[in-house]
Write a protein that holds these residues in place. Structure first.
Motif, mmCIF file in Angstrom:
data_model
loop_
_atom_site.group_PDB
_atom_site.id
_atom_site.type_symbol
_atom_site.label_atom_id
_atom_site.label_comp_id
_atom_site.label_asym_id
_atom_site.label_seq_id
_atom_site.Cartn_x
_atom_site.Cartn_y
_atom_site.Cartn_z
ATOM 1 N N GLU A 1 -1.079 3.267 -12.917
ATOM 2 C CA GLU A 1 -1.217 1.696 -13.640
ATOM 3 C C GLU A 1 -0.534 1.022 -12.688
ATOM 4 O O GLU A 1 -0.030 0.197 -13.478
ATOM 5 N N TYR B 1 -4.160 -4.491 -14.836
ATOM 6 C CA TYR B 1 -4.020 -4.618 -13.234
ATOM 7 C C TYR B 1 -4.347 -5.894 -12.702
ATOM 8 O O TYR B 1 -3.385 -6.756 -12.108
ATOM 9 N N GLY C 1 -2.997 3.658 2.195
ATOM 10 C CA GLY C 1 -3.586 3.521 2.978
ATOM 11 C C GLY C 1 -5.232 2.239 2.865
ATOM 12 O O GLY C 1 -5.350 1.333 3.843
ATOM 13 N N ALA C 2 -5.595 2.969 1.892
ATOM 14 C CA ALA C 2 -6.517 1.714 1.110
ATOM 15 C C ALA C 2 -6.127 0.099 1.121
ATOM 16 O O ALA C 2 -7.103 -0.376 2.175
ATOM 17 N N ARG D 1 -11.088 3.338 -10.864
ATOM 18 C CA ARG D 1 -12.154 2.089 -10.726
ATOM 19 C C ARG D 1 -14.010 3.074 -11.067
ATOM 20 O O ARG D 1 -14.894 3.165 -12.099
ATOM 21 N N THR E 1 1.138 -1.067 -0.179
ATOM 22 C CA THR E 1 0.105 0.085 0.244
ATOM 23 C C THR E 1 0.867 0.898 0.141
ATOM 24 O O THR E 1 2.370 1.451 0.050
ATOM 25 N N MET F 1 -0.936 14.338 -1.722
ATOM 26 C CA MET F 1 -0.568 13.565 -3.632
ATOM 27 C C MET F 1 0.209 15.024 -3.885
ATOM 28 O O MET F 1 0.135 16.688 -3.129
ATOM 29 N N SER G 1 -6.470 -1.766 -5.194
ATOM 30 C CA SER G 1 -7.148 -0.859 -4.955
ATOM 31 C C SER G 1 -7.353 0.356 -5.476
ATOM 32 O O SER G 1 -6.140 0.071 -6.737
ATOM 33 N N SER G 2 -8.181 0.433 -6.230
ATOM 34 C CA SER G 2 -8.039 1.409 -7.192
ATOM 35 C C SER G 2 -8.997 2.868 -7.293
ATOM 36 O O SER G 2 -10.530 2.436 -6.809
ATOM 37 N N GLY G 3 -8.533 3.649 -7.135
ATOM 38 C CA GLY G 3 -9.296 5.209 -7.381
ATOM 39 C C GLY G 3 -9.758 5.328 -8.594
ATOM 40 O O GLY G 3 -10.674 6.346 -8.453
ATOM 41 N N GLY H 1 -2.049 -1.844 -3.949
ATOM 42 C CA GLY H 1 -2.381 -0.223 -4.806
ATOM 43 C C GLY H 1 -2.605 0.754 -5.602
ATOM 44 O O GLY H 1 -1.140 -0.193 -5.608
ATOM 45 N N MET H 2 -2.862 0.185 -6.389
ATOM 46 C CA MET H 2 -2.557 0.953 -7.695
ATOM 47 C C MET H 2 -2.146 2.276 -7.864
ATOM 48 O O MET H 2 -2.403 3.498 -6.985
ATOM 49 N N GLY I 1 -10.858 2.645 -3.818
ATOM 50 C CA GLY I 1 -8.977 3.357 -3.166
ATOM 51 C C GLY I 1 -9.189 4.109 -3.088
ATOM 52 O O GLY I 1 -11.146 4.606 -2.688
ATOM 53 N N ILE I 2 -8.627 5.211 -2.174
ATOM 54 C CA ILE I 2 -8.639 6.851 -1.735
ATOM 55 C C ILE I 2 -8.049 7.159 -2.047
ATOM 56 O O ILE I 2 -7.107 7.317 -3.012
ATOM 57 N N TRP I 3 -8.514 8.572 -2.562
ATOM 58 C CA TRP I 3 -7.807 10.310 -2.978
ATOM 59 C C TRP I 3 -7.868 10.702 -1.922
ATOM 60 O O TRP I 3 -8.624 11.407 -1.803
#
Ligand SMILES: Cc1cc2nc3c(=O)[nH]c(=O)nc-3n(C[C@H](O)[C@H](O)[C@H](O)COP(=O)(O)O)c2cc1C
Length: 187
Positions: free
Chosen positions: A63, A113, A15-16, A94, A12, A140, A90-92, A59-60, A133-135
């Motif tokens: 890509e 993926y 953290g997601a 999708r 990760t 960032m 985990s994908s933010g 976690g992605m 996932g998480i943004w």
């Protein structure tokens, strides 16, 4: 009879995947399995021979998979081919793609993926899935934040929840529970 032993090994950045792994672990423990959950950045796995099922979580980012999970897949590539394996990412991206009806893109990333990765390491997983996932705007870089600002108005309609200021989470806990229960029934 000895309990079925399950390893969840994950990588990760934001953290997601850690939260998702913990949730899967809770469900499977509730189903009577013995679980070990490892964040591969913090702990090296020395031996997987005692585990009946290995769940790999990643976690992605851009890509790409995390280097820790890639190292794990490489290190145990021969043994993993012979084991029961399940994979989740985990994908933010999708949920945003779903909201915008970008079905071709969803198909493309599901292949890239998950399926391509399994093929690359010669794995035949019993299940593969892409979770949300998480943004996290607080973690960032400037460039990505700017890029995402164009998407921000879509976050809430796409099903993200602002769990903390600037943190948008698209994980669907019902979907995660359901997957874990299905795994429990498969093994
Ligand atoms: C710099 C950056 C790049 C990202 N690239 C992707 C991507 O290529 N595809 C995607 O689905 N999500 C992408 N995301 C969203 C992540 O998948 C999301 O943050 C997820 O929670 C990552 O898993 P982790 O929290 O376990 O690290 C990106 C996020 C950031 C901050």
């Amino acid at each position: 009879m000895e309990k079925t032993q399950i390893l969840i090994a994950y990588g990760t950045r934001y953290g997601a995947t850690a939260g998702t792994a913990e949730e899967i672990s809770k469900v499977l423990q509730g189903e009577g399995f013995e679980l070990k959950v490892v964040n591969l950045k913090e702990e090296k796995v020395k031996d997987i021979s005692n585990f009946d099922l290995i769940i790999i979580g990643n976690g992605m980012k851009m890509e790409m998979w995390t280097s820790n999970v890639k190292a794990f897949l490489k290190k145990f590539s021969n043994e993993l081919k012979e084991k029961k394996v399940a994979i989740f990412v985990s994908s933010g991206g999708r949920a945003l793609m779903e909201y915008k009806g970008e079905n071709d893109e969803i198909e493309r990333i599901t292949k890239k993926y998950l399926e391509d990765k399994a093929t690359k390491y010669d794995l035949n997983p019993i299940s593969m899935i892409m979770f949300g996932g998480i943004w996290d705007y607080n973690q960032m870089g400037k460039i990505y934040r700017k890029f995402l600002d164009a998407e921000k108005e879509n976050f809430i309609p796409a099903g993200f929840k602002e769990t903390e200021p600037g943190v948008y989470d698209s994980r669907n806990w019902d979907e995660i529970h359901k997957w874990a229960k299905e795994l429990a029934n498969t093994i």
